[in-house]
Scaffold this active site. Sequence first.
Site, PDB file in Angstrom:
ATOM      1  N   TYR B 429      42.419  46.186  38.909  1.00  0.00           N
ATOM      2  CA  TYR B 429      42.426  44.794  39.243  1.00  0.00           C
ATOM      3  C   TYR B 429      41.001  44.001  38.850  1.00  0.00           C
ATOM      4  O   TYR B 429      40.377  44.424  38.093  1.00  0.00           O
ATOM      5  CB  TYR B 429      42.492  45.131  40.796  1.00  0.00           C
ATOM      6  CG  TYR B 429      41.500  45.753  41.666  1.00  0.00           C
ATOM      7  CD1 TYR B 429      40.188  46.186  41.337  1.00  0.00           C
ATOM      8  CD2 TYR B 429      41.832  45.979  43.177  1.00  0.00           C
ATOM      9  CE1 TYR B 429      39.410  46.972  42.044  1.00  0.00           C
ATOM     10  CE2 TYR B 429      40.885  46.830  43.988  1.00  0.00           C
ATOM     11  CZ  TYR B 429      39.705  47.117  43.204  1.00  0.00           C
ATOM     12  OH  TYR B 429      38.953  47.755  44.198  1.00  0.00           O
ATOM     13  N   GLU B 430      41.244  42.802  39.138  1.00  0.00           N
ATOM     14  CA  GLU B 430      40.224  41.789  38.894  1.00  0.00           C
ATOM     15  C   GLU B 430      40.085  41.814  37.367  1.00  0.00           C
ATOM     16  O   GLU B 430      39.287  41.701  36.427  1.00  0.00           O
ATOM     17  CB  GLU B 430      38.446  42.098  38.937  1.00  0.00           C
ATOM     18  CG  GLU B 430      38.621  42.266  40.462  1.00  0.00           C
ATOM     19  CD  GLU B 430      39.024  41.009  41.378  1.00  0.00           C
ATOM     20  OE1 GLU B 430      39.382  39.898  40.744  1.00  0.00           O
ATOM     21  OE2 GLU B 430      39.380  41.134  42.759  1.00  0.00           O
TER      22      GLU B 430
END
Lengths: 574, 574
Positions: B429-430
């Site tokens: 994620y990110e």
Amino acid sequence: MVTFRPPVAEQRFVLDHVVRLAEITSQDQFAAAESDMVEAILDGAASLAANEWAPLNRVGDTNPPRWNDTVVTMPPGFREAYRTYVEGGWGTIAAPSAFEGQGLPSTLAFGVAESLGAANLGFSLGPMLTQGAIEALVKHGSPELQAAYLPKLVTGEWTGTMNLTEPNAGSDVGALRSSATPAGDGSWRVKGNKIFITFGEHDLAENIIHLVLARTPDAPAGTRGISLFLVPKFLPDGSRNDVHCASIEHKLGIHASPTCVMSFGDNDDCRGWLIGPEFGGMRAMFTMMNNARLNVGLQGVQIAERATQQAVAYALERVQSPRASNPEGGPVAIIEHPDVRRMILRMKAQTQAIRSLVYAAAGELDRAHLGIEGAKQRLDLLTPLAKAHGTDVGCEVASLGVQVHGGMGFIEETGAAQHYRDVRITPIYEGTNGIQAADLVGRKLVGDEGAQMHALIADVRSETKNAGLLALTDQISTLTGVLVKASTDDRLAASAPYLTMVSVMTCGWLLERQGTAAAGLLANGEGDSAFLKAKLATVNWYLAHIVPEASGLAASVAEGGKGLYDLTAEELAA
Amino acid sequence: MVTFRPPVAEQRFVLDHVVRLAEITSQDQFAAAESDMVEAILDGAASLAANEWAPLNRVGDTNPPRWNDTVVTMPPGFREAYRTYVEGGWGTIAAPSAFEGQGLPSTLAFGVAESLGAANLGFSLGPMLTQGAIEALVKHGSPELQAAYLPKLVTGEWTGTMNLTEPNAGSDVGALRSSATPAGDGSWRVKGNKIFITFGEHDLAENIIHLVLARTPDAPAGTRGISLFLVPKFLPDGSRNDVHCASIEHKLGIHASPTCVMSFGDNDDCRGWLIGPEFGGMRAMFTMMNNARLNVGLQGVQIAERATQQAVAYALERVQSPRASNPEGGPVAIIEHPDVRRMILRMKAQTQAIRSLVYAAAGELDRAHLGIEGAKQRLDLLTPLAKAHGTDVGCEVASLGVQVHGGMGFIEETGAAQHYRDVRITPIYEGTNGIQAADLVGRKLVGDEGAQMHALIADVRSETKNAGLLALTDQISTLTGVLVKASTDDRLAASAPYLTMVSVMTCGWLLERQGTAAAGLLANGEGDSAFLKAKLATVNWYLAHIVPEASGLAASVAEGGKGLYDLTAEELAA
């Protein structure tokens, strides 16, 4: 859920060009394994795996076996799928024909096991443990025990277990406390508790045959005092023996496999029979263990293959962003993006690498069986590599499989996460990978002062034309000389990176051999050109990327245990 | 369950010797962060983490948030633990004093976040996302929005979210379809569906402030047409806005964090307000993202620290087998066995390495805030390293933690497996680690023709005395020259191993600096000698083992995309 298709063409190629199965089946003993039969067996197992076992993989994960007052109920559909396995005779392939077996090469049984385990790893552990019990009985059991138990174990009507671990006796098997006392009638009374017993209890088979390590009265301490006993769940007269499942574990993965706490002799009436001589337990255990270690290495291959297929399917289907090299070209399937493609190629190359390694070891098992010179020694050397490197790589590939899926990889429904969870046990059980590395640098290296290792290096050098691989052999040759003379601590401190280096060298060698074969076939216009082209691409990628990576471990091996004990354990923990 | 003790002494040492916090707090703006206050903040956060958040880690794992008709109920104990966090003002540290914040350096907030996230990663995501929302509002929000929303976001009475991802717009944010149309009164009507929204709904706070990327009418295609909107769960007049949680995901890990499917404007009445200018969404998003990327890198540190502590405790307590070098010495704690000790040292060294890297990046955040020359550029360069290498190493360390536990590591009750599951989201994620690597070799490398990279290399060279590290700088220097001129495909194909090499170089540099400081203090009889001795041991181990390993990646980087597209996607998949 993504369809799973066992890689039959790849299995066959490895059997032909790595194992060189034709050499094995040219011997009278294995002459029955004609090319058509090999094909039929691989195809049949693939069909069972794809159509019956694979669809149950997530069922087993989300509906794990339930324990209730010593009874273990398997997930829905497993009884039927197991029955198909038994009726198809899939457990009989490599077992002796004297006991309902087909007497075919072990490598064929490995091919079958690969497809079934990739389809459903947790489920496949029952059959795998049964094979270990069969092996121990074939090698060490009395004719009476063999006659009474082998036929139904071979068909799979009954299943087998290995009862080694106790709460304070894990890697240190010699510390176990379970006991066996003579009953006076040739049988023994077994008493004790075992943990982590795979398929210790279930409802798939009519009987469960436990192979149990225990100490006899006045046995010497440690491993020298251990004996192996056969303890059936149901006694020959049909009555229930005093062995019960006290609970099952809640695990990270392989949920379909019931991992049992087993209790022997709670009512002082657990009957067992000695397998092999008293105090011969360790030897018999190693018979089971060595087989099991190769099979666990194969589990790395299984999950790597399954995870790779799933990641490739997703990467072909998932469309996201244009290629950076062609920003106006519109969004493409993510497999077109260089870093995703790198991950996919790495997964494929690593999977093919460990398949080569494990199958090669299985080939030596067959050659050793045939009495071919040097095969047993090569098998002994390859076993820790196959187990440890096969499972390390299996973990890496499953993790890459999650990564290729992006956010979807973290969602359980996708299935990629199950592979990541399932495979994580494989570097641990059947001797942790640390134990494998210790075995490699101890018994297998110092045991013969590096002779077998140098023989392996010589084989690689005689065949390879790859500069990176040759450089790796040079490093390993030098480090082998160092390790043979090193202190025990230095040797053990260096054992894990050394094992990786040797494994990659072996994989690189076996892959290069396949690349050469593929190039030859392509040049002659023979074989499936799509398969052969893909093989060449993965072989070349492995040699260009993974082999030099392994060279980077040389400094770590040379460093040995330097600084490792500069701090006391307490200082290290502070 | 093993006690967790946040590593306050280590945090302080890194702040002093890597971040050189004294340089930052010597500036007027941060003068309030005196040494005593730094100590008090780190100690206070450690106490909250150890005593309140850590005991809820397994609670959250085994009792995940429950969704029922748009309402999400958090695990037992979480409301109370969150209230303690709000009442202690733990979210206010680095926020501007104009909005209830303390205006202290970001590095201090990172220290606090490390302790809390290590204690309970899933729980900590709520506060982390809130910080990102605060940052975006501070930088891009109108004075009215700031006044209306910032104070309660800063205190934590309200929480924030980031709504980027849609089913067909993940890494490719520009593909999103959510829309916003002007309502005529200065507000907008937002409509669309978002997935993977962390803490999108929960019962910890009075209000939830969603930051939502959407397209305005006639917006240009792709990322240029995206705008950012503030969409509160409860409107300023107290009424419920038309935004709802449609379901939550069943994930591999971070079970305590509700990952929501969010539905905006089902009844065409979802009100939002523009943050920044129309079409300024990507810029505002990167404000949140860059902060979040460092925080996710820090999550690698968090889980690595937690997993290491747990493995060390187990390895100290678990007794198994005598040392191989002293077979008559009786069984020892497994931390005495060379390969286990190697794993522990590796875990410690890798954890300290990524802590140095992430804290160093956070230090540049503070320096950039102070307008110190070159800080912003260094921060930009370090951000993809901190995110990707921090999380890659976090995964490696958590996996080693399972391995040190042997069979117990696979049993969920032990807790080691939770770390292995939880950390696996962090490379995803990110911005996946592949996206980070692309950012490194693209925007950060080609963007300035390698100038910042060569500046980093020069800094390392000017300080290091380690031959292995110098050799690594030589390799990276050469490869940087190659990559700057390479084709886009070659550069991207090489990006992942290149990122690892650069990260290890940076970690080695920052660790060596700590080693030098530790040696100096020891020589002067200053500081805690046990801590300093341990620091030296891990630094030396890193330089001797991890640095040369990274050198082994040079061939892979140099190879670039060679052969990567020899096969079509379909041929590769066959």
